[in-house]
Design a protein around this motif. Structure first.
Motif, mmCIF file in Angstrom:
data_model
loop_
_atom_site.group_PDB
_atom_site.id
_atom_site.type_symbol
_atom_site.label_atom_id
_atom_site.label_comp_id
_atom_site.label_asym_id
_atom_site.label_seq_id
_atom_site.Cartn_x
_atom_site.Cartn_y
_atom_site.Cartn_z
ATOM 1 N N GLY A 240 59.574 34.949 -7.907
ATOM 2 C CA GLY A 240 60.634 35.008 -8.913
ATOM 3 C C GLY A 240 62.022 34.967 -8.301
ATOM 4 N N LYS A 241 62.159 35.491 -7.092
ATOM 5 C CA LYS A 241 63.455 35.517 -6.414
ATOM 6 C C LYS A 241 63.967 34.103 -6.091
ATOM 7 N N ARG A 242 63.039 33.134 -6.022
ATOM 8 C CA ARG A 242 63.429 31.750 -5.710
ATOM 9 C C ARG A 242 63.937 30.995 -6.939
ATOM 10 N N PHE A 243 63.731 31.569 -8.135
ATOM 11 C CA PHE A 243 63.964 30.813 -9.359
ATOM 12 C C PHE A 243 64.996 31.477 -10.275
ATOM 13 N N ILE A 244 65.877 32.265 -9.707
ATOM 14 C CA ILE A 244 66.790 33.053 -10.537
ATOM 15 C C ILE A 244 67.800 32.199 -11.302
ATOM 16 N N ARG A 246 66.947 29.516 -13.015
ATOM 17 C CA ARG A 246 66.281 28.800 -14.098
ATOM 18 C C ARG A 246 66.720 29.370 -15.435
ATOM 19 N N HIS A 247 66.806 28.508 -16.426
ATOM 20 C CA HIS A 247 67.312 28.917 -17.737
ATOM 21 C C HIS A 247 66.238 29.558 -18.605
ATOM 22 N N LEU A 248 64.985 29.148 -18.410
ATOM 23 C CA LEU A 248 63.894 29.655 -19.234
ATOM 24 C C LEU A 248 62.580 29.452 -18.491
ATOM 25 N N ALA A 249 61.669 30.424 -18.632
ATOM 26 C CA ALA A 249 60.293 30.272 -18.146
ATOM 27 C C ALA A 249 59.362 30.364 -19.351
ATOM 28 N N VAL A 250 58.422 29.426 -19.445
ATOM 29 C CA VAL A 250 57.419 29.439 -20.508
ATOM 30 C C VAL A 250 56.058 29.588 -19.848
ATOM 31 N N GLU A 251 55.423 30.720 -20.089
ATOM 32 C CA GLU A 251 54.091 30.978 -19.542
ATOM 33 C C GLU A 251 53.049 30.505 -20.540
ATOM 34 N N LEU A 252 52.107 29.695 -20.072
ATOM 35 C CA LEU A 252 50.986 29.271 -20.904
ATOM 36 C C LEU A 252 49.760 30.085 -20.499
ATOM 37 N N SER A 253 49.127 30.714 -21.487
ATOM 38 C CA SER A 253 48.004 31.596 -21.192
ATOM 39 C C SER A 253 47.058 31.616 -22.377
ATOM 40 N N ASP A 254 45.993 32.387 -22.269
ATOM 41 C CA ASP A 254 45.015 32.507 -23.347
ATOM 42 C C ASP A 254 45.312 33.679 -24.276
ATOM 43 N N THR A 255 46.529 34.193 -24.239
ATOM 44 C CA THR A 255 46.885 35.275 -25.157
ATOM 45 C C THR A 255 47.094 34.714 -26.560
ATOM 46 N N LEU A 284 61.061 37.761 -16.108
ATOM 47 C CA LEU A 284 62.198 38.347 -16.821
ATOM 48 C C LEU A 284 62.973 39.283 -15.910
ATOM 49 N N ARG A 285 62.265 40.103 -15.144
ATOM 50 C CA ARG A 285 62.968 41.041 -14.254
ATOM 51 C C ARG A 285 63.690 40.318 -13.123
ATOM 52 N N ALA A 286 63.320 39.087 -12.862
ATOM 53 C CA ALA A 286 64.079 38.282 -11.905
ATOM 54 C C ALA A 286 65.311 37.667 -12.559
ATOM 55 N N GLU A 350 77.508 39.719 -23.255
ATOM 56 C CA GLU A 350 77.247 38.361 -22.811
ATOM 57 C C GLU A 350 75.848 38.263 -22.202
ATOM 58 N N ALA A 351 75.323 37.041 -22.189
ATOM 59 C CA ALA A 351 73.988 36.821 -21.618
ATOM 60 C C ALA A 351 73.969 37.205 -20.135
ATOM 61 N N LYS A 352 75.083 36.932 -19.439
ATOM 62 C CA LYS A 352 75.150 37.284 -18.018
ATOM 63 C C LYS A 352 74.990 38.789 -17.819
ATOM 64 N N GLU A 353 75.597 39.574 -18.700
ATOM 65 C CA GLU A 353 75.505 41.026 -18.600
ATOM 66 C C GLU A 353 74.119 41.516 -18.975
ATOM 67 N N ALA A 354 73.480 40.838 -19.917
ATOM 68 C CA ALA A 354 72.105 41.189 -20.276
ATOM 69 C C ALA A 354 71.184 40.997 -19.078
ATOM 70 N N LYS A 355 71.349 39.889 -18.371
ATOM 71 C CA LYS A 355 70.524 39.636 -17.192
ATOM 72 C C LYS A 355 70.792 40.673 -16.107
ATOM 73 N N TYR A 356 72.039 41.091 -15.988
ATOM 74 C CA TYR A 356 72.397 42.096 -14.992
ATOM 75 C C TYR A 356 71.669 43.409 -15.277
ATOM 76 N N LEU A 357 71.533 43.732 -16.559
ATOM 77 C CA LEU A 357 70.916 44.992 -16.943
ATOM 78 C C LEU A 357 69.407 44.995 -16.715
ATOM 79 N N LEU A 358 68.805 43.815 -16.530
ATOM 80 C CA LEU A 358 67.355 43.738 -16.364
ATOM 81 C C LEU A 358 66.877 44.424 -15.084
ATOM 82 N N ARG A 359 67.780 44.661 -14.136
ATOM 83 C CA ARG A 359 67.367 45.374 -12.927
ATOM 84 C C ARG A 359 66.956 46.814 -13.234
ATOM 85 N N TYR A 360 67.316 47.299 -14.427
ATOM 86 C CA TYR A 360 66.951 48.658 -14.833
ATOM 87 C C TYR A 360 65.707 48.687 -15.726
#
Length: 436
Positions: A240-244, A246-255, A284-286, A350-360
């Motif tokens: 995840g640290k390599r992809f910080i 990226r604008h969006l990640a979409v996980e495809l799964s059997d959920t 998300l946490r990245a 702002e979205a930037k601040e939301a991402k900053y808060l994800l470290r918590y």
């Protein structure tokens, strides 16, 4: 284990990666393979005998080499020297609750009759080395009873190996959005074929104007080194640290259905919040807004073009904001101290601040109960802990909080709450100085 449903680092992992490369290479501008250090595991020999009868079974990771001869108990509080617990519960949280008690009261191993999972030692949610666990064995076509004589002869090997993940890129226009399609191919536990479906969908995605990328990982359903009780999602945490950016990640799964990360919304799509055990949560946490799209149960007859339209619509119109992040987690947010809330009022949303808060953002697990996540999760977990017999809080080391049933434990919890709150306030003040 088959090539389709192997354990991270097993002998067939290279074949799975090559199978994916065959699908991806001729439609991609670039294909990379990443190697990550993981814990892999295998069984050399196993035998289970109950009342003189050999029992068909499956030994579960990371069960250690063991020779056990004893009697079966059905209640973990009856555990002691020379006993093996049988667990017929169907939920993973019930299994892990019973594992805590089995280890505490002295059972030598645990037999399951309903579900498969990984054997790990408490404290749970420890993102680092943990004690080797109890042997954990799934029985087939057997229903042992209290007092039955059981003999277990197990030779297993856990070793450091490597997990291989494949990353394909379809370049977009300059300044275009970068959208990451993700899955995993170590599917020994889930039995999912979403990794093959997702690769075929990536083939059909058009890269104009956006840049589409595909990342299929190993080391997701197991693999964290050192018998870590936070055994899943390890490679996603590393990559995840390599992809910080990226604008969006979409996980495809059997959920089932569509899940969206806290803070994310779409004008025409609704979904529940992503699972704390998903790849989406790790990304998300990245700092990457993430969605999880179930592709089997909800869309059993869908053609790839239908899924492509949904993925494209999701990527083109999603929004991510601080206000939505807090609103999605408001139930636990209300438990935070007034001082933390006061500092957060300095944020502008702002979205930037939301991402900053994800470290918590972090996970906690109250047993008996389920795993959850929250902003400032340590405070939330401490303040919820009186509701549970055991509370485990993600970290290295992870926190363990037992229900406070006397003044000494209540005093410990109170002081722990103060220490954790003060530490958060100090870190949050520093981060806000940098951000604002």
């Amino acid at each position: 284990m088959s090539i389709e449903h192997g354990l991270a680092g097993d002998k067939n992992e290279g074949r799975r990666v090559e199978k994916l490369r065959e699908i991806l290479e001729d439609v991609s501008d670039e294909v990379k393979v990443y190697r990550e250090r993981i814990l892999t595991w295998e069984v050399n020999h196993s035998l289970v005998i109950i009342n003189g009868e050999r029992i068909e079974h499956q030994v579960l990771p990371y069960s250690p080499t063991s020779y056990i001869r004893g009697h079966i108990v059905e209640n973990p509080r009856e555990c002691g020297k020379g006993t093996v617990l049988v667990n017929g519960d169907e939920s993973q949280s019930s299994v892990y609750y019973n594992l805590v008690l089995a280890k505490r009261f002295g059972c030598q191993g645990v037999l399951l009759t309903k579900i498969r999972t990984v054997s790990v030692s408490p404290p749970y949610l420890q993102d680092g080395a943990s004690e080797p666990p109890l042997p954990l064995i799934l029985l087939r076509n057997a229903n042992p009873k209290r007092g039955n004589l059981v003999e277990i002869n197990l030779e297993a090997k856990a070793r450091i190996g490597h997990a291989y993940s494949i990353h394909a890129i379809k370049n977009g226009k300059e300044q275009s959005k970068k959208i990451l399609l993700v899955s995993n191919h170590d599917t020994w536990l889930s039995g999912s074929n979403a990794w093959m479906t997702s690769a075929k969908i990536f083939r059909e995605l058009k890269n104009n104007p956006d840049q589409w990328e595909y990342l299929c990982m190993s080391g997701i359903e197991s693999g964290a080194p050192g018998f870590s009780s936070l055994y899943w999602g390890y490679v996603a945490r590393q990559l995840g640290k390599r992809f910080i950016d990226r604008h969006l990640a979409v996980e495809l799964s059997d959920t089932l259905g569509l899940s969206l990360s806290p803070g994310m919304k779409h004008p025409s799509m609704e979904g529940k919040l992503i699972s704390p055990a998903s790849i989406s949560f790790e990304l998300l946490r990245a700092g990457i807004p993430s969605a999880n799209l179930g592709i089997r149960q909800v869309f059993p007859s869908s053609q790839p073009v239908d899924l492509i339209k949904m993925i494209s619509a999701l990527s083109s119109s999603f929004q991510f904001s601080l206000e939505k992040l807090i609103n999605d987690l408001v139930g636990d947010y209300s438990l935070l101290s007034a001082e933390i809330k006061a500092l957060l009022t300095n944020l502008r949303g702002e979205a930037k601040e939301a991402k900053y808060l994800l470290r918590y953002l972090g996970r906690y697990m109250g047993l008996p109960g389920e795993m959850e996540y929250a902003l400032f999760h340590k405070i939330v977990a401490i303040r919820k802990s009186p509701r549970y017999e055991f509370m485990f809080v993600e970290g290295n080391p992870a926190l363990t909080i037992e229900r406070a049933n006397n003044e000494f434990l209540r005093g410990y919890r109170s002081e722990l709450d103060k220490e954790v709150t003060d530490a958060y306030l100090s870190q949050l003040y520093e981060d806000l100085q940098e951000l604002l």
